[in-house]
Design a protein around this motif. Structure first.
Motif, mmCIF file in Angstrom:
data_model
loop_
_atom_site.group_PDB
_atom_site.id
_atom_site.type_symbol
_atom_site.label_atom_id
_atom_site.label_comp_id
_atom_site.label_asym_id
_atom_site.label_seq_id
_atom_site.Cartn_x
_atom_site.Cartn_y
_atom_site.Cartn_z
ATOM 1 N N LEU A 132 0.777 -1.236 0.000
ATOM 2 C CA LEU A 132 0.000 0.000 0.000
ATOM 3 C C LEU A 132 0.812 1.291 0.000
ATOM 4 C CD1 LEU A 132 -2.671 1.545 0.170
ATOM 5 C CD2 LEU A 132 -2.697 1.109 2.634
ATOM 6 N N GLY A 136 0.048 3.687 -3.085
ATOM 7 C CA GLY A 136 -1.098 4.421 -2.560
ATOM 8 C C GLY A 136 -0.801 5.903 -2.418
ATOM 9 N N TYR A 166 -5.100 2.048 -7.697
ATOM 10 C CA TYR A 166 -5.354 2.944 -6.570
ATOM 11 C C TYR A 166 -5.914 4.282 -7.040
ATOM 12 C CZ TYR A 166 -2.949 -0.086 -3.205
ATOM 13 O OH TYR A 166 -2.602 -1.123 -2.389
ATOM 14 N N LEU A 274 -5.154 6.468 3.736
ATOM 15 C CA LEU A 274 -5.087 5.230 2.955
ATOM 16 C C LEU A 274 -5.347 4.024 3.845
ATOM 17 C CD1 LEU A 274 -1.930 6.069 0.825
ATOM 18 C CD2 LEU A 274 -4.277 5.893 -0.039
#
Length: 317
Positions: A132, A136, A166, A274
């Motif tokens: 992530l 992200g 994303y 996030l």
């Protein structure tokens, strides 16, 4: 401590196991016992020397990697004075790394600034959490730089990739209409991210977008590196976010802005956002495969061969 790096730049076979000294811990930093590191295209540029920073001493490794997950093993003296001591020893965390020399994610012990670290999303494994932070934050920063308002239309290239996926999901969170590209085999995947319209990927992208949005879209996030081939899809005076430094050709009043994730590497507010979205299932953590850290060369080969959906992850546990 154990790390994976390169002494001599080259192909995937240049990656090898190396021993490094522990990094010192500063007052505003967090020490992490790394369990997982995601593999990204930027890592291959560190490995092959494309991102080499000046002369490097002989036998000193460059260590790739921009995404980690692991557990907190130590906190700097000033960390406990901030934000109600939200981190404790043993907490599972994820973080973004700005690699420089030996300071990359492919290592078992890593020190990061407090603002580059956040708890892992609820229910996420270390492997999935490690996918992530970098992509992200890059997507988050791209949308911030584009500055579109709810109801406006965004085009996305490379929508099946980690960055593009994303972007699509975050754009929908922000109330945008999304026109995204996909190969035939990825159409369902990209539609599942929330894209309102899915068009064929490739050099015909701009024409395909204009058939759907004749006046051109308000903004473009170019994850597929189409560059000037994608610009006709954007209306005059529209905004474009690019990766790898493309700055446009100055035509039609387009505002073309390269996105550099290092500019968001200490935006803990964005990393926390996030995390919350992933915890709620509004953005998707995608792991293509998990390989032992000793198989980093194989991970790089697979990534460079293309077709990987989600992130390959190295297991250092």
């Amino acid at each position: 401590m154990r790390a994976i790096g390169v002494i001599e730049y080259g192909g995937p076979e240049a990656l090898r196991e190396v021993e490094l000294e522990q990094e010192p811990l500063g007052p505003d930093e967090v020490r992490i016992a790394v369990t997982h590191a995601a593999v990204s295209p930027t890592d291959t540029l560190v490995r092959n020397g494309a991102r080499a920073e000046g002369d490097r001493a002989p036998d000193v490794a460059d260590v790739p990697g921009m995404d980690v997950a692991g557990r907190v093993v130590d906190l700097g003296t000033a960390v406990g004075e901030r934000d109600g001591e939200w981190l404790s020893i043993g907490d599972p965390v994820m973080g973004i790394v700005v690699p420089s020399g030996q300071h990359g994610a492919y290592r078992t012990d890593l020190v990061l600034p407090f603002d580059s670290v956040a708890p892992v999303p609820d229910g996420a494994s270390g492997a999935s959490a490690s996918t992530l932070p970098m992509n992200g934050l890059t997507a988050w920063l791209a949308l911030d730089q584009l500055g579109l308002e709810p109801g406006q239309t965004l085009a996305v290239t490379g929508a099946a990739g980690a960055f593009g996926g994303y972007v699509v999901q975050l754009a929908k969170v922000r109330g945008l209409r999304v026109v995204a590209d996909a190969a035939e085999t990825d159409r369902d995947l990209v539609a599942g991210f929330g894209a309102d319209v899915v068009v064929e990927r490739g050099d015909g992208f701009a024409d395909a977008v204009l058939r759907e949005v004749p006046d051109g879209v308000d903004g473009l996030a170019d994850g597929a590196l189409l560059g000037e081939k994608a610009l006709p899809a954007v209306r005059d005076g529209g905004a474009v976010a690019t990766v790898r430094g493309y700055e446009g050709d100055g035509s039609r009043g387009l505002r073309v802005t390269p996105v550099w994730v290092r500019d968001a590497a200490r935006r803990r507010d964005a990393l926390e956002e996030l995390r919350a979205l992933a915890s709620d299932g509004r953005i998707t953590l995608r792991v293509a495969d998990v390989l032992p850290a000793g198989e980093a060369a194989e991970a790089h080969r697979r990534l460079e061969a293309g077709g990987v959906r989600g992130r390959l992850v190295l297991d250092f546990s």
